[in-house]
Design an enzyme around this catalytic site. Sequence first.
Site, PDB file in Angstrom:
ATOM      1  CD  GLU A  39      -2.981  -0.709  -0.170  1.00  0.00           C
ATOM      2  OE1 GLU A  39      -3.076   0.447  -0.616  1.00  0.00           O
ATOM      3  OE2 GLU A  39      -3.565  -1.676  -0.686  1.00  0.00           O
ATOM      4  CE1 TYR A 122      -6.043   4.135  -0.297  1.00  0.00           C
ATOM      5  CE2 TYR A 122      -3.682   3.879   0.087  1.00  0.00           C
ATOM      6  CZ  TYR A 122      -4.858   3.460  -0.519  1.00  0.00           C
ATOM      7  OH  TYR A 122      -4.846   2.363  -1.328  1.00  0.00           O
ATOM      8  CG  ASP A 140      -7.089   4.713  -4.472  1.00  0.00           C
ATOM      9  OD1 ASP A 140      -8.308   4.804  -4.772  1.00  0.00           O
ATOM     10  OD2 ASP A 140      -6.337   3.849  -4.961  1.00  0.00           O
TER      11      ASP A 140
END
Length: 361
Positions: A39, A122, A140
């Site tokens: 990520e 996020y 995102d």
Amino acid sequence: MRPPLGPAFSTQLLLWFDAHQRALPWRGAPSPYAVWVSEVMLQQTRVESARHYYERFMQRFPDVAALAQADEQDVLQHWAGLGYYARARNLHRAAQIVSREHSGKIPDDPTRFASLPGCGPYITAAVQSIAFGAPLAAVDGNVKRVLARLDADPFPVNHTRAHRHYLPRAQELLSPHRPGDHNQAMMELGALICTPRNPDCPRCPVAAFCTARAQDTAHRLPVREKKQRAPLRHFVSVILVHRRRYLLFQRPAKGLLGGLWEFPSTERTAQETAQEACARYVHALTGHSGAVPQHATQLQHAYTHFRLHIDVYYCPVPSRALQAPTQLPHRWLPLDDVADFPLSSVNQKILRWAQQHNARP
Ligand code: SF4
């Protein structure tokens, strides 16, 4: 007023995801660490580009302990080319904290995880939902685009408050049963079907819920705010060589590309040509006024806040003495060794030029 979409939305989305998701090295039953690394890499980087870096990084640092114990230069070297090096440094520091303060176990509590360096909203939502099933929506760029079209929402997706604007809707749609898969499915939908240009609405699993599709406005969404073009700055880089040794400087630890190594470079003023700037710089650096730099190539690069135009020169010098020893660490290296140092993508291109032209006097 946005229509409530209910659980039917996530059911359709997850059915599609189960059947069509791409086989990626961080999918299947990844460890929380693998999810975290992937990520962090996928922020600002496309899946296709990140895949190779991910595999190389995981081979070298297979778990939190290996990353925590690594030297920062080693970490940066395995990140080189991905850009946004602060992310690598934060991940490294966070791994050290996890090792030291959490017995090497990545916290499964979102608040504690969010206190680690680099773990913003996020990353926290993505890692905690995928690795631990936390019911947190991850928003995102792909997800914002899908949401903007689903609701025909004109709020600009590149606005500074776009994350805050789209998050409640993402949270409302999130499957409480499979939040991690739901987040990945939204991103996959944006990457494969609801693409920036020419969304493939006839193949879209959630077309029945989509307002833009119903209104035939998908091609006009999402709205993006017009931003001023980043200013252009002109630099000169010089491949300075003495007896097959190439000069490299290390950038200061803090700031843009902190800690990376690079060929000597200087910004040129509006009053001088690139050739003049290079000659002036080589003279200041080495004291050799007779050096005649040869133009090698030109490069363009864009950072977040400015664009870069670089004229690259090649310049043999008669000694390795530096007239104005800089505070920055420097090395004279054989060309084959330069690649072992963490270089920015611009400097990797300069290195490739030197290798291709076998610049070895
Ligand atoms: Fe995107 Fe089209 Fe699907 Fe709507 S129907 S979410 S515009 S791909």
